[in-house]
Design a protein around this motif. Structure first.
Motif, short mmCIF file in Angstrom:
data_model
loop_
_atom_site.label_atom_id
_atom_site.label_comp_id
_atom_site.label_asym_id
_atom_site.label_seq_id
_atom_site.Cartn_x
_atom_site.Cartn_y
_atom_site.Cartn_z
N ILE A 183 -4.13 8.22 -1.07
CA ILE A 183 -3.28 8.66 0.04
C ILE A 183 -3.25 7.60 1.14
O ILE A 183 -4.29 7.05 1.51
N ALA A 184 -2.07 7.33 1.67
CA ALA A 184 -1.93 6.48 2.85
C ALA A 184 -1.68 7.37 4.07
O ALA A 184 -0.85 8.28 4.02
N LEU A 185 -2.42 7.12 5.11
CA LEU A 185 -2.27 7.86 6.36
C LEU A 185 -1.57 6.98 7.38
O LEU A 185 -2.01 5.86 7.65
N VAL A 186 -0.46 7.46 7.94
CA VAL A 186 0.27 6.70 8.96
C VAL A 186 0.58 7.61 10.13
O VAL A 186 0.60 8.84 10.01
N SER A 187 0.84 7.00 11.29
CA SER A 187 1.35 7.74 12.45
C SER A 187 2.78 7.29 12.67
O SER A 187 3.31 6.46 11.93
N ASP A 188 3.42 7.83 13.68
CA ASP A 188 4.81 7.44 13.94
C ASP A 188 4.92 5.97 14.32
O ASP A 188 5.92 5.32 14.03
N ALA A 189 3.89 5.45 14.97
CA ALA A 189 3.89 4.04 15.38
C ALA A 189 2.48 3.63 15.71
O ALA A 189 1.73 4.37 16.34
N GLY A 190 2.11 2.42 15.27
CA GLY A 190 0.78 1.92 15.58
C GLY A 190 -0.27 2.36 14.58
O GLY A 190 0.03 2.64 13.42
N THR A 191 -1.51 2.45 15.03
CA THR A 191 -2.65 2.73 14.16
C THR A 191 -3.07 4.18 14.26
O THR A 191 -3.33 4.68 15.36
N PRO A 192 -3.14 4.91 13.14
CA PRO A 192 -3.57 6.30 13.15
C PRO A 192 -4.95 6.46 13.77
O PRO A 192 -5.78 5.55 13.74
N ALA A 193 -5.18 7.63 14.36
CA ALA A 193 -6.46 8.02 14.96
C ALA A 193 -6.72 7.39 16.32
O ALA A 193 -7.75 7.66 16.94
N LEU A 194 -5.81 6.55 16.81
CA LEU A 194 -5.92 6.02 18.17
C LEU A 194 -4.90 6.75 19.03
O LEU A 194 -3.76 6.33 19.16
N SER A 195 -5.32 7.89 19.60
CA SER A 195 -4.43 8.78 20.35
C SER A 195 -3.33 9.35 19.46
O SER A 195 -2.31 9.82 19.96
N ASP A 196 -3.50 9.29 18.18
CA ASP A 196 -2.60 9.89 17.19
C ASP A 196 -3.46 10.64 16.18
O ASP A 196 -4.66 10.38 16.06
N PRO A 197 -2.87 11.56 15.42
CA PRO A 197 -3.65 12.28 14.40
C PRO A 197 -4.28 11.33 13.39
O PRO A 197 -3.76 10.24 13.16
N GLY A 198 -5.38 11.75 12.81
CA GLY A 198 -6.01 10.95 11.78
C GLY A 198 -7.52 11.02 11.75
O GLY A 198 -8.14 10.97 10.68
N ALA A 199 -8.15 11.15 12.91
CA ALA A 199 -9.61 11.09 12.98
C ALA A 199 -10.28 12.20 12.19
O ALA A 199 -11.33 11.99 11.56
N THR B 227 0.83 -1.21 0.00
CA THR B 227 0.00 0.00 0.00
C THR B 227 0.86 1.26 0.00
O THR B 227 0.64 2.19 -0.79
N LEU B 228 1.86 1.30 0.89
CA LEU B 228 2.74 2.47 0.97
C LEU B 228 3.53 2.66 -0.32
O LEU B 228 3.93 3.78 -0.65
N THR B 229 3.75 1.58 -1.06
CA THR B 229 4.52 1.65 -2.30
C THR B 229 3.70 2.22 -3.45
O THR B 229 4.23 2.99 -4.27
N VAL B 230 2.41 1.89 -3.53
CA VAL B 230 1.63 2.23 -4.73
C VAL B 230 0.80 3.50 -4.61
O VAL B 230 0.33 4.02 -5.63
N VAL B 231 0.57 4.01 -3.41
CA VAL B 231 -0.23 5.23 -3.29
C VAL B 231 0.53 6.43 -3.85
O VAL B 231 1.74 6.37 -4.08
N ASP B 232 -0.18 7.52 -4.07
CA ASP B 232 0.44 8.73 -4.61
C ASP B 232 1.18 9.53 -3.53
O ASP B 232 2.12 10.27 -3.84
N LEU B 233 0.72 9.38 -2.27
CA LEU B 233 1.26 10.22 -1.20
C LEU B 233 1.07 9.51 0.13
O LEU B 233 0.06 8.84 0.36
N ILE B 234 2.06 9.69 1.02
CA ILE B 234 1.94 9.21 2.39
C ILE B 234 1.85 10.41 3.32
O ILE B 234 2.76 11.24 3.36
N ALA B 235 0.74 10.52 4.05
CA ALA B 235 0.57 11.58 5.04
C ALA B 235 1.01 11.02 6.39
O ALA B 235 0.45 10.02 6.85
N CYS B 236 1.98 11.66 7.01
CA CYS B 236 2.58 11.06 8.22
C CYS B 236 2.74 12.09 9.33
O CYS B 236 2.86 13.29 9.09
#
Length: 290
Positions: A90-106, A37-46
């Motif tokens: 777009i792929a949404l990632v956080s620094d570690a773990g799952t986005p939107a769980l006490s991390d940006p994303g929601a 997924t991270l390879t084929v998307v146009d952009l990674i938001a991190c």
């Protein structure tokens, strides 16, 4: 996974938002699907481009990165939403773990869903699931409180609001605040059993067990790493705890068989009232009930 095509015309289909879980420590936990997924998307938001750049370098991924951190989350979500509407994936990632769980994303997920964007969960590592899986708890229900408020008064107020929940409590905490949090938990919740997990999936992974006071003895001189705190829920009889001062006084006296001193201290904490005020009310009710 097939290569996703990007279109830029006004009639182009909308893009997809992939919410991708990344390792909380051990890079081997990143799934094949997540890498594709991270390879084929146009952009990674991190959350932090420096952190994600290291991950991508390790995996030989050359997808462009853009920052998406909490302080600019509302503004950046609008920009990313427009890109999704223009057909970008777009792929949404956080620094570690799952986005939107006490991390940006929601915020981005909510806006994208409202705009009719397809949202795809690329499941994977989560500190909550990792800690619960090795805690050895037979109770299946739990409450996830994320990070507690940094302010002491707000933190104690929040803890009071969940003090009677009869199921497992799970929190994230930072190393510099864990001692203060354990102190407040002992003050508000009583000296309950708990487990403190440090550096899950990493080389120095550690689990500390004991009451709040015991755990605080371990960390009072400093601790490093990411922390997950699992706390025993309240005894079932606490679910029937009254919420007014008169009934609380009798409840502590008759149900918990507390001393007057202990009851006053607990009620002052429960209701966020001065002890002198509670003692004055408690004295007459306590004596009159005898």
């Amino acid at each position: 996974m097939r290569k996703v095509a990007s279109e830029n015309s006004n009639n182009a289909p909308k893009g997809r938002l992939y919410v991708v879980a990344t390792p909380i420590g051990n890079l081997g936990d990143l799934s094949k699907r997540a890498i594709e997924t991270l390879t084929v998307v146009d952009l990674i938001a991190c959350e932090d481009t420096r952190h994600t750049k290291n991950l991508c370098r390790h995996l030989h991924i050359s997808t462009p990165l853009t920052s998406y951190f909490r302080e600019k989350e509302q503004e950046k979500a609008e920009q990313l939403l427009q890109m999704l509407l223009d057909g970008k994936h777009i792929a949404l990632v956080s620094d570690a773990g799952t986005p939107a769980l006490s991390d940006p994303g929601a915020i981005l997920v909510k806006k994208a869903r409202a705009a009719g964007i397809e949202i795809v969960a690329v499941a994977g590592p989560s500190a909550i699931a990792a800690a619960l899986s090795i805690a050895g708890l037979t109770q299946t229900n739990f409450f996830f409180g994320g990070f507690l408020p940094a302010n002491k008064n707000e933190r104690q107020k929040f803890l009071r609001s969940i003090s009677t929940l009869p199921f497992t409590l799970v929190f994230y905490e930072s190393p510099h605040r864990i001692s203060a949090t354990l102190n407040d938990m002992e003050f508000v919740l009583g000296d309950r059993p708990a487990q403190l997990f440090r550096e899950l999936t990493k080389i120095h992974e550690e689990c500390l067990q004991g009451s709040f006071s015991t755990l605080n003895d371990h960390v009072k001189n400093g601790v490093k790493g990411e922390l997950v705190l699992i706390v025993q829920g309240a005894d079932s009889h606490l679910a029937d705890k009254p919420d007014n001062i008169e009934d609380l006084i009798l409840w502590y006296r008759d149900e918990l068989h507390s001393s007057l001193k202990d009851a006053v201290r607990c009620i002052a904490t429960d209701l966020d009232l001065p002890r002198s005020q509670v003692y004055k009310s408690a004295l007459s009710i306590w004596q009159g009930a005898e």
